[in-house]
Design a protein around this motif. Structure first.
Motif, PDB file in Angstrom:
ATOM      1  N   UNK A   1       0.842  -1.190   0.000  1.00 28.20           N
ATOM      2  CA  UNK A   1       0.000   0.000   0.000  1.00 28.20           C
ATOM      3  C   UNK A   1       0.885   1.251   0.000  1.00 28.20           C
ATOM      4  N   UNK A   2       0.540   2.216  -0.833  1.00 27.73           N
ATOM      5  CA  UNK A   2       1.228   3.496  -0.855  1.00 27.73           C
ATOM      6  C   UNK A   2       0.240   4.575  -1.257  1.00 27.73           C
ATOM      7  N   UNK A   3       0.432   5.744  -0.662  1.00 27.35           N
ATOM      8  CA  UNK A   3      -0.413   6.877  -1.036  1.00 27.35           C
ATOM      9  C   UNK A   3       0.304   7.789  -2.026  1.00 27.35           C
ATOM     10  N   UNK A   4       1.545   7.406  -2.397  1.00 27.14           N
ATOM     11  CA  UNK A   4       2.314   8.248  -3.307  1.00 27.14           C
ATOM     12  C   UNK A   4       1.802   8.141  -4.740  1.00 27.14           C
ATOM     13  N   UNK A   5       1.117   7.024  -5.069  1.00 30.17           N
ATOM     14  CA  UNK A   5       0.618   6.812  -6.430  1.00 30.17           C
ATOM     15  C   UNK A   5      -0.847   6.378  -6.371  1.00 30.17           C
ATOM     16  N   UNK A   6      -1.525   6.588  -7.508  1.00 28.31           N
ATOM     17  CA  UNK A   6      -2.899   6.079  -7.671  1.00 28.31           C
ATOM     18  C   UNK A   6      -3.032   5.529  -9.084  1.00 28.31           C
ATOM     19  N   UNK A   7      -4.047   4.710  -9.297  1.00 28.68           N
ATOM     20  CA  UNK A   7      -4.262   4.133 -10.629  1.00 28.68           C
ATOM     21  C   UNK A   7      -5.728   4.310 -11.025  1.00 28.68           C
ATOM     22  N   UNK A   8      -5.944   4.660 -12.285  1.00 26.49           N
ATOM     23  CA  UNK A   8      -7.314   4.812 -12.770  1.00 26.49           C
ATOM     24  C   UNK A   8      -8.031   3.475 -12.776  1.00 26.49           C
ATOM     25  N   UNK A   9      -9.214   3.446 -12.130  1.00 31.33           N
ATOM     26  CA  UNK A   9      -9.929   2.182 -11.979  1.00 31.33           C
ATOM     27  C   UNK A   9     -10.272   1.548 -13.319  1.00 31.33           C
ATOM     28  N   UNK A  10     -10.549   2.381 -14.312  1.00 27.86           N
ATOM     29  CA  UNK A  10     -10.933   1.854 -15.622  1.00 27.86           C
ATOM     30  C   UNK A  10      -9.859   2.082 -16.669  1.00 27.86           C
ATOM     31  N   UNK A  11      -9.028   3.151 -16.482  1.00 33.35           N
ATOM     32  CA  UNK A  11      -8.013   3.446 -17.506  1.00 33.35           C
ATOM     33  C   UNK A  11      -6.712   2.692 -17.273  1.00 33.35           C
ATOM     34  N   UNK A  12      -6.448   2.355 -16.016  1.00 31.31           N
ATOM     35  CA  UNK A  12      -5.179   1.686 -15.708  1.00 31.31           C
ATOM     36  C   UNK A  12      -3.985   2.626 -15.719  1.00 31.31           C
ATOM     37  N   UNK A  13      -4.252   3.934 -15.759  1.00 31.78           N
ATOM     38  CA  UNK A  13      -3.161   4.915 -15.787  1.00 31.78           C
ATOM     39  C   UNK A  13      -2.664   5.173 -14.359  1.00 31.78           C
ATOM     40  N   UNK A  14      -1.362   5.008 -14.175  1.00 29.92           N
ATOM     41  CA  UNK A  14      -0.752   5.252 -12.863  1.00 29.92           C
ATOM     42  C   UNK A  14      -0.361   6.726 -12.789  1.00 29.92           C
ATOM     43  N   UNK A  15      -0.770   7.383 -11.699  1.00 31.20           N
ATOM     44  CA  UNK A  15      -0.476   8.805 -11.521  1.00 31.20           C
ATOM     45  C   UNK A  15       0.260   9.034 -10.192  1.00 31.20           C
TER      46      UNK A  15
END
Length: 267
Positions: A1-15
């Motif tokens: 688990x990390x709060x430094x990144x997120x991923x689009x639930x449908x796009x799969x894009x990591x931000x």
């Protein structure tokens, strides 16, 4: 688990969620899970490695500023090592390579090795003239842009016994009434010494054949008669007053000539 990144639930894009700091954490290993909406749910996972590239955002910091060093005045071995200054840069190579300099050099008196931070003395110092030097030193990295910080080095010049005591006069002419009581004060002979500590402390004494008729306090320089003197026996006395310092390795001295004339009383 990390709060430094997120991923689009449908796009799969990591931000990226927030500002990343190489010095805090330079790599992340993420596990990404993809699942369908069927029943039962089918899913698979993949591992994603993210490496943070360093930028030159950390300023070099001196370990122990302000620094203090001690140097004995005079000295023949030049250049002479004084001390070493060290600064740390939290960036990664080559951004963390530090170069050292003196911001406002005192002539050619001091230098600093730009690679090691070693400080050297290049000319003899005189404590009586300049007992203290304060140098502003700079640590600058070689990144882009170049970042720097400053520190201070105080150089205290230690005393060497290189000054002899000096009497306030080179010759004293004094008078004493004949038949005065033993212990009569004639004068206080004073000398000064520009050195400090034991090197500057003075001990007084008398020399010469006529000196046996007088005493001098070795600490204060008070000159007194040892006995009652008779002008009809001797009209004047001449002797030498000596002021000697209390240096450990070498003792320095100076002298003054003293003449005492015995004044007549109707005896």
């Amino acid at each position: 688990k990390t709060t430094d990144f997120s991923i689009g639930e449908y796009s799969g894009v990591i931000k990226v969620n927030k500002r990343l700091d190489f010095e805090r954490k330079n790599a992340y290993q993420l596990t990404i899970q993809a699942e369908d909406s069927g029943a039962p749910v089918r899913y698979d996972t993949a591992s994603v490695s993210i490496y943070i590239e360093d930028v030159n955002d950390s300023t070099p910091i001196f370990f122990h500023s302000p620094y203090t060093a001690y140097v004995v005045e005079n000295g023949e071995e030049l250049p002479r090592y004084v001390t070493s200054l060290k600064a740390r840069d939290a960036d990664s190579p080559p951004h963390n390579v530090v170069e050292y300099s003196i911001k406002k050099p005192v002539g050619n008196t001091f230098s600093i090795n730009k690679t090691t931070g070693d400080v050297f003395l290049h000319s003899a110092l005189n404590r009586e003239t300049d007992p203290y030097y304060k140098l502003e030193v700079v640590a600058k990295d070689i990144g882009n842009p170049r970042l720097s910080s400053t520190g201070t080095l105080s150089v205290l010049v230690e005393d060497e016994n290189d000054n002899a005591p000096v009497f306030s006069q080179t010759q004293y002419s004094l008078s004493l009434l004949e038949n005065s009581e033993p212990g009569t004060l004639l004068a206080r002979l004073t000398a000064t010494d520009s050195d400090i500590g034991m090197n500057g402390e003075i001990r007084y004494s008398l020399k010469g054949e006529d000196a046996e008729a007088f005493n001098i306090d070795e600490t204060t320089g008070d000159l007194t008669s040892r006995r009652s003197l008779d002008r009809e026996q001797k009209e004047s006395y001449e002797f030498i007053a000596v002021a000697e310092d209390k240096g450990d390795d070498v003792k320095l001295s100076n002298s003054a000539r003293v003449t005492v004339r015995i004044s007549d009383v109707n005896d």
